[in-house]
Scaffold this motif. Structure first.
Motif, PDB file in Angstrom:
ATOM      1  N   ALA A  18       0.833  -1.205   0.000  1.00 37.29           N
ATOM      2  CA  ALA A  18       0.000   0.000   0.000  1.00 37.29           C
ATOM      3  C   ALA A  18       0.867   1.255   0.000  1.00 37.29           C
ATOM      4  O   ALA A  18       0.567   2.235  -0.694  1.00 37.29           O
ATOM      5  CB  ALA A  18      -0.934  -0.003   1.209  1.00 37.29           C
ATOM      6  N   LEU A  21       2.352   1.684  -3.428  1.00 35.56           N
ATOM      7  CA  LEU A  21       1.314   2.148  -4.349  1.00 35.56           C
ATOM      8  C   LEU A  21       1.039   3.628  -4.159  1.00 35.56           C
ATOM      9  O   LEU A  21       0.903   4.377  -5.141  1.00 35.56           O
ATOM     10  CB  LEU A  21       0.036   1.331  -4.118  1.00 35.56           C
ATOM     11  N   ALA A  22       0.984   4.074  -2.910  1.00 27.04           N
ATOM     12  CA  ALA A  22       0.692   5.478  -2.638  1.00 27.04           C
ATOM     13  C   ALA A  22       1.830   6.390  -3.088  1.00 27.04           C
ATOM     14  O   ALA A  22       1.599   7.447  -3.681  1.00 27.04           O
ATOM     15  CB  ALA A  22       0.419   5.671  -1.141  1.00 27.04           C
ATOM     16  N   TYR A  25       2.575   5.631  -7.278  1.00 23.68           N
ATOM     17  CA  TYR A  25       1.466   5.671  -8.231  1.00 23.68           C
ATOM     18  C   TYR A  25       0.468   6.791  -7.901  1.00 23.68           C
ATOM     19  O   TYR A  25       0.214   7.664  -8.741  1.00 23.68           O
ATOM     20  CB  TYR A  25       0.748   4.322  -8.278  1.00 23.68           C
ATOM     21  N   LEU A  26      -0.093   6.753  -6.693  1.00 29.23           N
ATOM     22  CA  LEU A  26      -1.142   7.710  -6.361  1.00 29.23           C
ATOM     23  C   LEU A  26      -0.612   9.132  -6.224  1.00 29.23           C
ATOM     24  O   LEU A  26      -1.208  10.080  -6.757  1.00 29.23           O
ATOM     25  CB  LEU A  26      -1.839   7.271  -5.062  1.00 29.23           C
ATOM     26  N   TRP A  27       0.506   9.299  -5.531  1.00 27.97           N
ATOM     27  CA  TRP A  27       1.062  10.647  -5.358  1.00 27.97           C
ATOM     28  C   TRP A  27       1.489  11.269  -6.693  1.00 27.97           C
ATOM     29  O   TRP A  27       1.194  12.449  -6.924  1.00 27.97           O
ATOM     30  CB  TRP A  27       2.210  10.623  -4.364  1.00 27.97           C
ATOM     31  N   ILE A  29       0.128  10.784  -9.539  1.00 29.84           N
ATOM     32  CA  ILE A  29      -1.119  11.154 -10.219  1.00 29.84           C
ATOM     33  C   ILE A  29      -1.647  12.476  -9.666  1.00 29.84           C
ATOM     34  O   ILE A  29      -2.043  13.380 -10.423  1.00 29.84           O
ATOM     35  CB  ILE A  29      -2.169  10.036 -10.069  1.00 29.84           C
ATOM     36  N   VAL A  30      -1.634  12.611  -8.336  1.00 32.00           N
ATOM     37  CA  VAL A  30      -2.097  13.848  -7.705  1.00 32.00           C
ATOM     38  C   VAL A  30      -1.218  15.021  -8.140  1.00 32.00           C
ATOM     39  O   VAL A  30      -1.715  16.107  -8.467  1.00 32.00           O
ATOM     40  CB  VAL A  30      -2.090  13.697  -6.171  1.00 32.00           C
TER      41      VAL A  30
END
Length: 292
Positions: A18, A21-22, A25-27, A29-30
């Motif tokens: 997790a 991923l954060a 990938y997620l950061w 994207i933000v």
């Protein structure tokens, strides 16, 4: 208490994945979404400009041309999916001699380095001394400048795209074919159905889940094409205008012209396009399954 401990251990075990991923990938994207609403300064820093980047892109002929080239390329590569089904069906024939060799040959482009693929096909497509035009000249056909003509460049790139993906897709379809119970074919043979009728009435319907998966994956990868354009097309030739894709435009804006805000906006547009097209395909899949 026992249940709470199990939940705690579960979260602890997935924490590394997790976190990765954060962070990876997620950061990003933000950050990309935020940067798409800014304009980068010459010496660093960002200025908030709202939707100006998106307005500029949607009114830019170069962006619309790149988007059109990307969609055309995706459609042409998706046209190779039926070819993968046919190849998988041929490789699934019981008792076929050299089956392992055929599978290796078809899958070889998937594991070949993109640089090697691009440079090899660039030589093959050369309009003056390429192998393709040489073979065409042997039968009296004057071949075009495949990757030097804006009218042919995107089609030449699509040929390489199909060649590069058909082996991987065929392996996926082969796995789907081997999951179809043999009694279905035996019963159809008893009823007098030939191989062609079995293919259309048994194989294709039962391959529907695999087919939709392959179409979705192939489309997503096709919309992100960059390396083939970068390696095969002469970046100073007029053919670039006919083969520039949305990801290549992202590369130009972000790394050549240092317009990071515009580049981020292109990435967000591409993300939105992929999400919309994928959602449409999943909706069509549900209707197809319901119809069946």
């Amino acid at each position: 208490m026992h249940s709470t401990r199990e939940w705690a251990w579960g979260y602890l075990l997935i924490a590394p994945m997790a976190l990765g991923l954060a962070v990876f990938y997620l950061w990003p994207i933000v950050q990309t979404i935020y940067l798409s609403f800014t304009e980068s300064g010459v010496f660093g820093g960002h200025t908030w400009v709202g939707t100006a980047n998106f307005t500029e892109l949607l009114g830019d002929e170069e962006t619309l041309g790149a988007l059109g080239n990307t969609l055309l390329y995706a459609v042409l590569v998706l046209a190779g999916v039926p070819l993968a089904i046919v190849i998988a069906a041929l490789l699934n024939v019981p008792g076929l001699r050299g089956l392992g060799l055929y599978r290796t040959l078809y899958f070889l482009p998937v594991v070949t380095m993109p640089a090697a693929v691009g440079l090899t096909w660039r030589y093959l497509f050369n309009g003056d001394f390429g192998a393709i035009n040489y073979l065409l000249s042997e039968v009296g056909i004057d071949g075009p400048y495949w990757v030097g003509d804006p009218d042919f460049a995107i089609y030449a790139i699509a040929v390489v795209g199909v060649w590069s993906t058909v082996g991987y897709n065929a392996v996926l379809f082969l796995a789907g074919l081997q999951g179809i119970p043999r009694p279905y074919y035996e019963a159809a043979s008893i009823d007098g159905a030939g191989r062609l009728r079995q293919f259309f009435h048994i194989t294709l319907p039962l391959l529907t889940p695999t087919t939709f998966f392959v179409i979705v994956i192939t489309m997503i990868n096709a919309l992100q094409v960059f390396d083939l354009v970068f390696l095969i097309i002469d970046l100073k030739s007029p053919a670039l205008s006919g083969s520039r894709t949305i990801v290549y435009l992202f590369f130009e804006k972000g790394f050549v012209y240092n317009q990071r805000g515009l580049a981020a906006a292109i990435a967000v547009l591409l993300l939105g396009l992929i999400l919309v097209l994928t959602a449409i395909q999943f909706r069509l899949q549900k209707r197809w399954v319901h119809h069946e």
